[in-house]
Enzyme design. Structure first.
Site, short mmCIF file in Angstrom:
data_model
loop_
_atom_site.label_atom_id
_atom_site.label_comp_id
_atom_site.label_asym_id
_atom_site.label_seq_id
_atom_site.Cartn_x
_atom_site.Cartn_y
_atom_site.Cartn_z
N ALA A 77 0.81 -1.22 0.00
CA ALA A 77 0.00 0.00 0.00
C ALA A 77 0.84 1.27 0.00
CB ALA A 77 -0.95 0.00 1.20
N CYS B 187 -4.90 -3.61 0.64
CA CYS B 187 -5.51 -4.10 1.86
C CYS B 187 -4.50 -4.04 3.00
CB CYS B 187 -5.99 -5.54 1.67
SG CYS B 187 -6.74 -6.23 3.15
N GLU C 286 -0.17 -5.99 15.44
CA GLU C 286 0.07 -5.72 16.86
C GLU C 286 0.90 -4.47 17.09
OE1 GLU C 286 1.78 -9.27 18.39
OE2 GLU C 286 0.01 -10.46 17.96
N HIS D 200 2.51 0.05 13.03
CA HIS D 200 2.72 0.00 11.58
C HIS D 200 1.42 0.15 10.80
CE1 HIS D 200 5.04 -0.85 8.01
NE2 HIS D 200 4.21 -1.80 7.66
#
Length: 158
Positions: free
Chosen positions: A60, A84, A89, A92
């Site tokens: 992306a 997408c 976690e 980022h």
């Protein structure tokens, strides 16, 4: 927003339009489904196969620079961003989502060219799968509608 009331655009006609698509390969199962739905809808709206320029990039964050290169080359009535980003976690997710979204918008504004942004940002794979077909189709419709609108505005200004 699944099942949102998007309003009615009226009949869309993509005949004679040239569309550029930049698809991120990261989360490829999702982005391939986005691309399939987008391409099917562009064809349904009358955009010819040879009037669609479909490129892929790693992820992306690379989508905006590829869009920018297509826009600078010229000859497109609209561009489409497909990708997408699924929350992980770390921070980022926010970085990629924010920067890719800002980059896509910047290309549209800098080049005065419609760019339909179908870079999904979801919490999990299930949400992405639930949106992949509708958002791919929506991107095609947005590109055709905005290309037609800007084309008519440009024509009226002459």
């Amino acid at each position: 927003m699944l099942h949102a009331n998007k309003g009615a655009a009226g009949p869309l006609d993509g005949r004679g339009l040239r569309i550029g698509i930049v698809q991120a390969r990261f989360n490829e199962d999702i982005t391939n489904a986005l691309a399939e739905a987008c391409l099917a809808e562009l064809h349904r709206l009358g955009v010819a196969d040879d009037a669609i320029d479909h490129r892929t990039v790693p992820g992306a964050l690379e989508v905006p620079v590829a869009l920018q290169a297509l826009a600078a080359r010229g000859g497109y009535d609209a561009l489409i961003a497909l990708g997408c980003i699924i929350r992980g976690e770390t921070y980022h997710f926010e970085l990629v989502a924010n920067e890719s979204g800002a980059g896509v918008s910047r290309v549209a504004l800098d080049h005065r060219l419609p760019v339909a942004n179908a870079i999904l940002t979801t919490e999990n794979v299930e949400q992405a799968v639930a949106r992949q077909t509708d958002k791919g189709r929506d991107a095609a419709q947005v590109a055709v509608e905005m290309a037609t609108l800007l084309g008519s505005v440009r024509s009226a200004a002459r």
